[in-house]
Design an enzyme around this catalytic site. Structure first.
Site, PDB file in Angstrom:
ATOM      1  N   GLU A 109       0.991  -1.192   0.069  1.00 27.40           N
ATOM      2  CA  GLU A 109      -0.240  -0.043  -0.004  1.00 27.40           C
ATOM      3  C   GLU A 109       0.730   1.060   0.090  1.00 27.40           C
ATOM      4  O   GLU A 109       0.366   2.215  -0.717  1.00 27.40           O
ATOM      5  CB  GLU A 109      -1.085   0.120   1.169  1.00 27.40           C
ATOM      6  CG  GLU A 109      -2.162  -1.021   1.061  1.00 27.40           C
ATOM      7  CD  GLU A 109      -3.071  -1.368   2.161  1.00 27.40           C
ATOM      8  OE1 GLU A 109      -2.470  -1.628   3.320  1.00 27.40           O
ATOM      9  OE2 GLU A 109      -4.070  -1.165   2.034  1.00 27.40           O
ATOM     10  N   GLU A 129      -3.319 -10.152   3.290  1.00 35.19           N
ATOM     11  CA  GLU A 129      -4.224  -9.770   4.632  1.00 35.19           C
ATOM     12  C   GLU A 129      -5.169 -11.033   4.661  1.00 35.19           C
ATOM     13  O   GLU A 129      -5.534 -11.311   5.745  1.00 35.19           O
ATOM     14  CB  GLU A 129      -4.780  -8.430   4.396  1.00 35.19           C
ATOM     15  CG  GLU A 129      -4.093  -7.414   4.797  1.00 35.19           C
ATOM     16  CD  GLU A 129      -2.922  -6.985   3.594  1.00 35.19           C
ATOM     17  OE1 GLU A 129      -3.091  -7.623   2.447  1.00 35.19           O
ATOM     18  OE2 GLU A 129      -2.663  -5.679   3.644  1.00 35.19           O
TER      19      GLU A 129
HETATM   20  N1  CAA Z   1       4.579  -8.283  11.508  1.00 38.42           N
HETATM   21  C1  CAA Z   1       5.362  -8.726  12.631  1.00 38.42           C
HETATM   22  N2  CAA Z   1       6.305  -9.589  12.458  1.00 38.42           N
HETATM   23  C2  CAA Z   1       6.410 -10.154  11.152  1.00 38.42           C
HETATM   24  C3  CAA Z   1       5.704  -9.693  10.389  1.00 38.42           C
HETATM   25  C4  CAA Z   1       4.843  -8.582  10.278  1.00 38.42           C
HETATM   26  N3  CAA Z   1       4.065  -8.442   9.277  1.00 38.42           N
HETATM   27  N4  CAA Z   1       6.193 -10.626   9.241  1.00 38.42           N
HETATM   28  C5  CAA Z   1       7.290 -11.398   9.705  1.00 38.42           C
HETATM   29  N5  CAA Z   1       7.432 -11.162  10.746  1.00 38.42           N
HETATM   30  C6  CAA Z   1       8.206 -11.569  11.740  1.00 38.42           C
HETATM   31  C7  CAA Z   1       8.136 -13.067  11.908  1.00 38.42           C
HETATM   32  O1  CAA Z   1       6.904 -13.243  13.057  1.00 38.42           O
HETATM   33  C8  CAA Z   1       9.684 -13.717  12.175  1.00 38.42           C
HETATM   34  O2  CAA Z   1       9.778 -13.470  13.794  1.00 38.42           O
HETATM   35  P1  CAA Z   1      10.618 -14.526  14.555  1.00 38.42           P
HETATM   36  O3  CAA Z   1      11.896 -14.643  13.836  1.00 38.42           O
HETATM   37  O4  CAA Z   1      10.632 -13.751  15.905  1.00 38.42           O
HETATM   38  O5  CAA Z   1       9.955 -15.881  14.354  1.00 38.42           O
HETATM   39  C9  CAA Z   1      10.265 -12.682  11.529  1.00 38.42           C
HETATM   40  O6  CAA Z   1       9.480 -11.624  11.099  1.00 38.42           O
HETATM   41  C10 CAA Z   1      10.988 -13.502  10.103  1.00 38.42           C
HETATM   42  O7  CAA Z   1       9.767 -13.908   9.585  1.00 38.42           O
HETATM   43  P2  CAA Z   1       9.781 -15.361   8.725  1.00 38.42           P
HETATM   44  O8  CAA Z   1      10.374 -16.036   9.598  1.00 38.42           O
HETATM   45  O9  CAA Z   1       8.543 -15.423   7.997  1.00 38.42           O
HETATM   46  O10 CAA Z   1      11.064 -14.883   7.531  1.00 38.42           O
HETATM   47  P3  CAA Z   1      11.202 -15.175   6.067  1.00 38.42           P
HETATM   48  O11 CAA Z   1      12.077 -14.661   5.573  1.00 38.42           O
HETATM   49  O12 CAA Z   1      10.777 -17.035   6.020  1.00 38.42           O
HETATM   50  O13 CAA Z   1       9.769 -14.547   5.243  1.00 38.42           O
HETATM   51  C11 CAA Z   1       8.254 -12.694   4.848  1.00 38.42           C
HETATM   52  C12 CAA Z   1       9.757 -13.126   5.160  1.00 38.42           C
HETATM   53  C13 CAA Z   1       8.111 -13.277   3.411  1.00 38.42           C
HETATM   54  C14 CAA Z   1       8.252 -11.170   4.940  1.00 38.42           C
HETATM   55  C15 CAA Z   1       7.376 -13.339   5.677  1.00 38.42           C
HETATM   56  O14 CAA Z   1       7.660 -13.180   7.071  1.00 38.42           O
HETATM   57  C16 CAA Z   1       5.858 -12.928   5.642  1.00 38.42           C
HETATM   58  O15 CAA Z   1       5.126 -13.310   4.490  1.00 38.42           O
HETATM   59  N6  CAA Z   1       5.448 -12.282   6.536  1.00 38.42           N
HETATM   60  C17 CAA Z   1       4.257 -11.985   6.739  1.00 38.42           C
HETATM   61  C18 CAA Z   1       3.659 -10.663   5.683  1.00 38.42           C
HETATM   62  C19 CAA Z   1       2.096 -10.302   5.741  1.00 38.42           C
HETATM   63  O16 CAA Z   1       1.126 -11.091   6.151  1.00 38.42           O
HETATM   64  N7  CAA Z   1       1.959  -9.002   5.738  1.00 38.42           N
HETATM   65  C20 CAA Z   1       0.498  -8.340   5.741  1.00 38.42           C
HETATM   66  C21 CAA Z   1       0.368  -7.688   7.158  1.00 38.42           C
HETATM   67  S1  CAA Z   1      -1.075  -7.393   7.393  1.00 38.42           S
HETATM   68  C22 CAA Z   1      -0.906  -5.624   6.565  1.00 38.42           C
HETATM   69  O17 CAA Z   1      -0.340  -5.337   6.353  1.00 38.42           O
HETATM   70  C23 CAA Z   1      -2.620  -4.935   6.865  1.00 38.42           C
HETATM   71  C24 CAA Z   1      -2.629  -3.716   6.611  1.00 38.42           C
HETATM   72  O18 CAA Z   1      -3.212  -3.275   5.609  1.00 38.42           O
HETATM   73  C25 CAA Z   1      -2.011  -2.478   7.456  1.00 38.42           C
END
Ligand code: CAA
Ligand code: NAI
Length: 698
Positions: A109, A129
């Site tokens: 976004e 999301e």
């Molecule tokens: N918020 C908080 N913590 C997050 C996070 C997030 N969005 N995404 C990842 N983390 C944290 C994980 O919990 C993990 O923490 P720990 O090491 O303490 O376990 C750390 O970051 C590393 O994450 P991964 O182990 O998943 O690392 P990766 O390299 O395998 O993957 C990634 C990286 C592709 C970014 C993956 O973490 C991912 O897909 N994250 C989720 C993304 C997501 O769902 N974003 C949407 C959020 S909702 C939103 O944005 C709504 C809005 O409109 C405001």
């Protein structure tokens, strides 16, 4: 807003361009400090005459992974993300997003708030999301359709699918693909500077093209509702995209925000967040923090049947060289054929090229000689489920494997302590319980016998990670975590068909609950003969007080073993299940033979019996220490047994519906069947103390 290294957002000026770097390790999640930092940076961009344009980028391995999921359960703090995005978009100097790694959710976004976007070739963008039970809440559903049309926007927003640079470029989501990640920043600077003299493209000011089909939203809604199986967020995401197509931008934004806020507070979002963090927490086992995995370069499997071949494919797909050992030449040939067939499935689905398949097969070595295992770092035994056969195989493995190698068994039910005792190195023996098909199912139960050393357990988790699986630690017991719970729910399903329901009533109720398939359809898929053989084997040790339902035995006696024989609980005509009319006759006859007055069992009661049986057994498993925490039970059910993600797993579900309610329900069922429905002591304790299972996860 500073340029100090510790700040969440840093700004430096290079060649007249403000380089704004989001720096919030590990994934630049959009915390309050990041939001505030971006607003402050935009103020500097607007007011500093030396700045002609700006680039927003991320430090570390990604651009921005989205909102900080950890802030979701807490009161929101200003500035809110929609305002941040609006501030970026309203800036009167060009702002480019330089995307590497991923730009997800709120991160995407922010990129859409910029006036132009550059992606590095291997980066991905998307709106995940819906997988967290929410929708984009900072204009994603309103800006995306303006950029790529409602069809594409609906696809991306409702599926959570992430797209690579090429697809993003074709869809018009970005302006440029950088030559490489190294070139990204300069490409973004060039792009931003090239816009200095032209009118800025603000996506919010663009119009939304009408969908090609007039009934697009109606047909799409029906399709998505079906596929979502009770999960709300995908349908609500579509509603937000429809708002973009029918309302002015500002009104659409309000609609999106309202849906976002409603969903964010929902039970489904809570459950999905539990799965998001649970998936990551399972590998962090209390007490194993300091254990380091052993070397894991070469793998081996013993047995090339359903599981051995499936496991071999999972390992080959992850890039490992694999040795496969079988009992004789014909079986070895069949094993190779099984691997070939599984890989061919990937080719026919377009997920593997023919060349890559050959390359995979090139890493598979076949042998009848245990000497071929001498270099293997880890072996997974998947021979017949028979203790004597397994002990013989482990004796041979003990003799053949190098010191320090890990000896794993894929047994479903057998006592791994006894298998380990057949070797001179029980500290190196572990259970690695895969689920069929092993190259698809995400769950890997890592079963720890009494004498296994910590680094062997850590190696199990390392293997799970390398295979892209969710490893969950389990202690040794009959069926480990997953199949032990399954045995209880199967029993309830059996009791209910003898008491009055029909298999398809049970399946329908459980599919309405959100399971992809009801228990009887699953049995037909797996084959009824395996469980029948197990029942015959254990007939002598069966508790005579326990109720035993013979209906499945009657079905098997007809030679009906499910899909593989074209007939089981259902008849399979052109692959589609139709209730087997003979089954109903058998069931009625069995109920009559036992003098049971059949009664209609409502769908709610079917769901409660199966769910409460899962919860009760899951609680016992935690109480006995077989699972380290309730979340481990939840992840087993979600990743191995199709428990709906949006319900978070059985022990998350009980927290949501209320422990006292479930305990009361169990006690009510116990009036008719006290032997089965003995409440778990842990459940009783938590209710007495006013606690939840979540309290035990931390
Ligand atoms: N918020 C908080 N913590 C997050 C996070 C997030 N969005 N995404 C990842 N983390 C944290 C994980 O919990 C993990 O923490 P720990 O090491 O303490 O376990 C750390 O970051 C590393 O994450 P991964 O182990 O998943 O690392 P990766 O390299 O395998 O993957 C990634 C990286 C592709 C970014 C993956 O973490 C991912 O897909 N994250 C989720 C993304 C997501 O769902 N974003 C949407 C959020 S909702 C939103 O944005 C709504 C809005 O409109 C405001
Ligand atoms: P299968 O019958 O398809 O394959 C077993 C294979 O082992 C056969 O190819 C056989 O030739 C080979 N074999 C037997 N003795 C051997 C020996 N001494 N040396 C080398 N190879 C030998 O059985 P399946 O379904 O693959 O099961 C294997 C194991 O996996 C069992 O322990 C089972 O409980 C477990 N398992 C099975 C699951 C399933 O869904 N089928 C799921 C999870 C675990």
């Amino acid at each position: 807003m500073t340029d100090n290294d510790a700040a969440a957002v840093q700004l430096s000026i290079e060649d007249g361009v403000a380089v704004i770097t989001v720096n919030n390790p590990p994934v630049n999640a959009i915390s309050q400090a990041v939001r505030q930092g971006l607003v402050d940076a935009m103020k500097i961009v607007t007011t500093d005459a030396a700045i002609k344009a700006a680039v927003i980028r991320g430090a570390g391995k990604v651009f921005i992974a989205g909102a900080d999921v950890r802030e979701f359960g807490k009161p929101p703090m200003e500035p809110f993300l929609p305002e941040v995005v609006t501030t970026i978009e309203a800036t009167d100097k060009p702002v480019a997003a330089a995307i590497h790694g991923v730009a997800l959710g709120g991160g995407f976004e922010i990129a859409l708030g910029c006036h132009c976007r550059v992606m590095s070739p291997n980066a991905r963008v998307g709106f995940p999301e819906v997988n967290l039970g929410i929708i984009p809440g900072a204009g994603g559903t309103q800006r995306l359709p303006r950029l790529c049309g409602v069809e594409k926007a609906a696809d991306l927003v409702t599926s959570g699918r992430q797209v690579g640079a090429k697809e993003a470029m074709e869809a018009g989501l970005i302006d440029v693909i950088a030559e490489s990640e190294d070139d990204l920043l300069s490409a973004a600077k060039r792009l931003a500077l090239s816009k200095v003299k032209s009118p800025l493209r603000r996506i919010s000011e663009m119009s939304v093209p009408a969908p090609a089909a007039a009934d697009f939203f109606t047909t799409e809604k029906a399709k998505i509702t079906r596929a979502a199986r009770g999960q709300h967020s995908p349908v609500r995401a579509l509603e937000a995209v429809e708002a973009a197509a029918t309302l002015p931008f500002a009104e659409g934004m309000k609609r999106e925000r309202a849906i976002f806020q409603e969903l964010r507070a929902s039970d489904q979002a809570k459950a999905l967040r539990h799965v998001f963090f649970g998936e990551r927490a399972v590998s962090k086992v209390p007490g194993l923090e300091n254990a380091r995995p052993r070397k894991l370069d070469k793998l081996a499997v013993i047995g090339g049947g359903t599981m051995g071949a499936g496991i071999a494919v999972a390992c080959l797909r992850a890039g490992f060289p694999v040795v496969m050992i079988e009992a004789d030449a014909a079986a070895l040939d069949r094993g190779k054929g099984n691997v070939d067939k599984n890989l061919e499935g990937f080719v026919s689905r377009g997920r593997l090229t023919a060349d890559a398949k050959d390359e995979h097969l090139g890493r598979l070595a076949l042998s009848l000689d245990y000497g071929a295992l001498k270099d293997a770092d880890l072996v997974i035994e998947a021979v017949f489920e028979d203790m004597e056969v397994k002990k013989t195989v482990f004796g041979k493995l003990d003799a053949a494997m190098k010191p320090g190698a890990v000896l794993a068994t894929n047994t479903s039910y057998l006592d791994i302590n006894a298998i380990a005792a057949a070797t001179t190195r029980p500290g190196d023996v572990i259970g690695l319980h895969f689920f069929s098909p092993a190259f698809v199912m995400r769950l890997l139960e890592i079963v720890r016998p009494a004498r296994t050393s910590d680094d062997v357990v850590a190696t199990g988790f390392e293997l799970a990670k390398k295979l892209g699986k969710v490893g969950v630690l389990s202690g040794v017991c009959d069926g480990f975590i997953g199949n032990r719970i399954l045995a209880k729910t199967r029993k309830q399903a059996d009791y209910m068909i003898e008491d009055g329901a029909l298999p398809w009533d049970v399946d329908k109720a459980m599919e309405a609950f959100g399971m992809p398939m009801g228990p009887f359809r699953v049995m037909d898929l797996a084959g009824l003969d395996i469980a029948w053989a197990q029942r015959k084997r254990t007939v002598a040790t069966r508790d005579p007080k326990e109720r035993y339902v013979e209906i499945a035995d009657r079905i098997c006696e007809q030679g009906w073993f499910g899909q593989k024989t074209g007939r089981g609980w259902y008849v399979y005509e052109a692959g589609k299940p139709v209730p087997n009319p003979e089954v109903e006759k058998i069931i009625l006859a069995e109920s009559a033979r036992k003098g049971i007055a059949r009664r209609t069992i409502p769908a709610q009661e079917i769901q409660d019996r199966i769910l409460y049986a899962m919860i009760n057994e899951g609680a016992r498993i935690v109480d006995e220490g077989i699972a380290a925490r309730p979340l481990d039970v939840d992840m087993v059910k979600v990743f191995g047994y199709g428990f709906p993600r949006w319900r978070g797993g059985p022990l998350c579900t009980v927290d949501i519906i209320g422990l006292p309610k479930v305990l009361d329900g169990i006690r009510a069922f116990a009036r008719d069947d006290p032997l089965f429905w003995k409440p778990s002591a842990l459940l009783e304790r938590l209710v007495a103390e006013g606690k939840t299972f979540a309290d035990l996860n931390t």
